[in-house]
Design an enzyme around this catalytic site. Structure first.
Site, PDB file in Angstrom:
ATOM      1  N   TYR A 178       0.852  -1.194   0.000  1.00 12.27           N
ATOM      2  CA  TYR A 178       0.000   0.000   0.000  1.00 12.27           C
ATOM      3  C   TYR A 178       0.885   1.241   0.000  1.00 12.27           C
ATOM      4  O   TYR A 178       1.886   1.280   0.714  1.00 12.27           O
ATOM      5  CB  TYR A 178      -0.893  -0.001   1.251  1.00 12.27           C
ATOM      6  CG  TYR A 178      -1.713   1.259   1.420  1.00 12.27           C
ATOM      7  CD1 TYR A 178      -3.035   1.317   0.985  1.00 12.27           C
ATOM      8  CD2 TYR A 178      -1.161   2.400   2.003  1.00 12.27           C
ATOM      9  CE1 TYR A 178      -3.786   2.470   1.137  1.00 12.27           C
ATOM     10  CE2 TYR A 178      -1.908   3.567   2.150  1.00 12.27           C
ATOM     11  CZ  TYR A 178      -3.217   3.595   1.710  1.00 12.27           C
ATOM     12  OH  TYR A 178      -3.951   4.742   1.852  1.00 12.27           O
TER      13      TYR A 178
ATOM     14  N   GLU B 176      -3.290   7.484  -4.108  1.00 10.51           N
ATOM     15  CA  GLU B 176      -3.255   6.231  -3.353  1.00 10.51           C
ATOM     16  C   GLU B 176      -3.146   5.064  -4.308  1.00 10.51           C
ATOM     17  O   GLU B 176      -3.838   5.035  -5.327  1.00 10.51           O
ATOM     18  CB  GLU B 176      -4.539   6.091  -2.521  1.00 10.51           C
ATOM     19  CG  GLU B 176      -4.544   4.838  -1.661  1.00 10.51           C
ATOM     20  CD  GLU B 176      -5.899   4.570  -1.019  1.00 10.51           C
ATOM     21  OE1 GLU B 176      -6.008   4.679   0.214  1.00 10.51           O
ATOM     22  OE2 GLU B 176      -6.849   4.255  -1.760  1.00 10.51           O
TER      23      GLU B 176
END
Ligand SMILES: Nc1ncnc2c1ncn2[C@@H]1O[C@H](COP(=O)(O)OP(=O)(O)OP(=O)(O)O)[C@@H](O)[C@H]1O
Ligand SMILES: [Mg+2]
Length: 385
Positions: free
Chosen positions: A101, A189
């Site tokens: 992530y 993101e």
């Protein structure tokens, strides 16, 4: 402005971040054609501006073109948390990878930019933060120095990424920082950031929020599709109105940004006692509230299908209340009629004269209230009725 995954990936690719080859399809036939061209198993992904698509069945693997067509048929039109999938991304299925992530965002509470990198990709980052905080590196980034390779390596190490992928991931982290800065984004993101067994780093999913205040510096207009607000903001922009769509049921018009902001507050507060109704928009018509501006404002607000009552809250200054009242009367003539009640509160210069004009006009949909709290109370009640 939030971007769709495929748009985010377009910007990632422009900055040298690897994304799987793929294209957007609006019909099952198009999905089939794209899958045929890609010649490999593909992933069919609902394009909606909300998370949790995978869990909702909006991300599916298709081994070949005809499965791609079937999956696209199933996903197109699907409702995911109130968002309809009008298109799907058909992209090459990547095999054999670990999921990580990475994100940069504006951390308003701490007045800084924040980098977040985690070894736990593919799942909700809030969940990682709650259940496995040691797997999430959160490092404030100084906007002027940014993220260089050294900082990026530190991020990868702190997140607990395997040593053999840290360098490759660090390079992607630097490019991702470039996306944030050069595209004027408030959030970038990648979840999951995939590291394949053959050493490649790919963005398998992407979220970007662009800063609308920087729109003039970019060619991002093509990304706008009006899907967030039913095209209301674009309509308002075309009429040079300072309008922001919100999620509630009470249309709000006022003069001056400060007054409109406090009107939103009192409406939300009053709404707590009436079914939780909330403001449907911000609209500041500015100083010269002419009949035309009032008509334009009312038109946009009444065009919003969510609006069930309207509050016009004006403090007369150089443009006095009688002029504003005449504006409202003429606006209603221009519009023909109002489809829901309009509560008007006038105060300040010539307020008394303004109220008289409105009561003489005796429009069946207009109600005049003298105080701001009283007006908010009435409009909330009417919107909840
Ligand atoms: N191109 C791809 N190749 C292989 N697997 C993929 C690909 N794209 C997505 N996946 C897999 O599907 C999972 C879900 O995909 P994705 O992250 O795009 O959707 P999501 O997380 O459900 O949606 P959102 O991020 O909107 O909540 C990924 O974690 C990944 O394992
Ligand atoms: Mg995801």
């Amino acid at each position: 402005m939030d971007l769709y995954e495929y748009q985010a990936k377009e910007l990632f690719a422009r900055h040298g971040i690897t994304v799987p080859p793929g294209q957007v399809a609006a019909t099952p036939q198009e999905a089939r054609a794209i899958a045929t061209e890609l010649k490999v198993p593909v992933v069919i992904k609902a394009q909606v501006k909300t998370g949790g698509r995978g869990k909702a069945g909006g991300v599916r693997l298709a081994p070949g073109p005809s499965a791609a067509e079937d999956e696209a048929r199933r996903i197109l039109g699907m409702d995911i948390k109130g968002h309809t999938a009008h298109s799907v991304l058909v992209e090459q299925a990547t095999g054999g990878f670990e999921e990580y992530y990475a994100a940069y965002l504006v951390d308003r509470a701490n007045r800084t930019l924040l980098a977040m990198v985690s070894s736990e990709g593919g799942m909700d980052i809030e969940e990682v933060a709650a259940t496995k905080p040691e797997a999430l590196a959160r490092i404030p980034i100084d906007a002027t120095s940014g993220v260089d390779l050294e900082t990026a390596r530190l991020l990868a190490a702190r997140a607990g990424l395997p040593e053999d992928v840290q360098d490759a991931v660090a390079e992607t982290l630097v490019r991702l920082w470039e996306v944030l800065v050069e595209e004027d984004a408030l959030l970038v993101e990648v979840n999951p950031l995939a590291c394949t067994s053959d050493g490649r780093v790919l963005a398998l999913d992407g979220k970007i929020t662009l800063d609308g205040n920087a729109a003039f510096r970019h060619d991002h207009a093509a990304f706008a599709d009006g899907s967030d607000d039913g095209g209301l903001e674009a309509r308002a922009r075309a009429k040079h109105l300072n309008y922001v769509k919100l999620a509630g049921q009470v249309g709000v018009i006022g003069n001056g940004a400060g007054l409109v902001m406090s009107t939103l507050d009192v409406v939300a507060y009053a709404g707590e006692r009436f079914d939780g109704v909330r403001p449907a928009n911000f609209l500041d018509i500015g100083g010269g509230a002419s009949a035309q501006v009032m008509a334009d404002g009312l038109e946009i607000i009444l065009f919003d299908p969510d609006v069930r009552a309207v509050l016009v809250n004006v403090f007369g200054g150089i443009t006095a209340c009688d002029a504003v009242a005449n504006g409202i009367v003429k606006a209603l003539e221009v519009l023909g009629d109002a489809r829901c009640p309009i509560v008007v509160r006038l105060d300040g210069n010539n307020a008394e004269a303004g109220r008289e004009i409105l009561s003489d006009a005796a429009h069946p949909m207009v109600r005049v209230v003298t105080t701001m709290d009283g007006a908010a109370e009435l409009v909330a009640e009417l919107a909840a009725a």
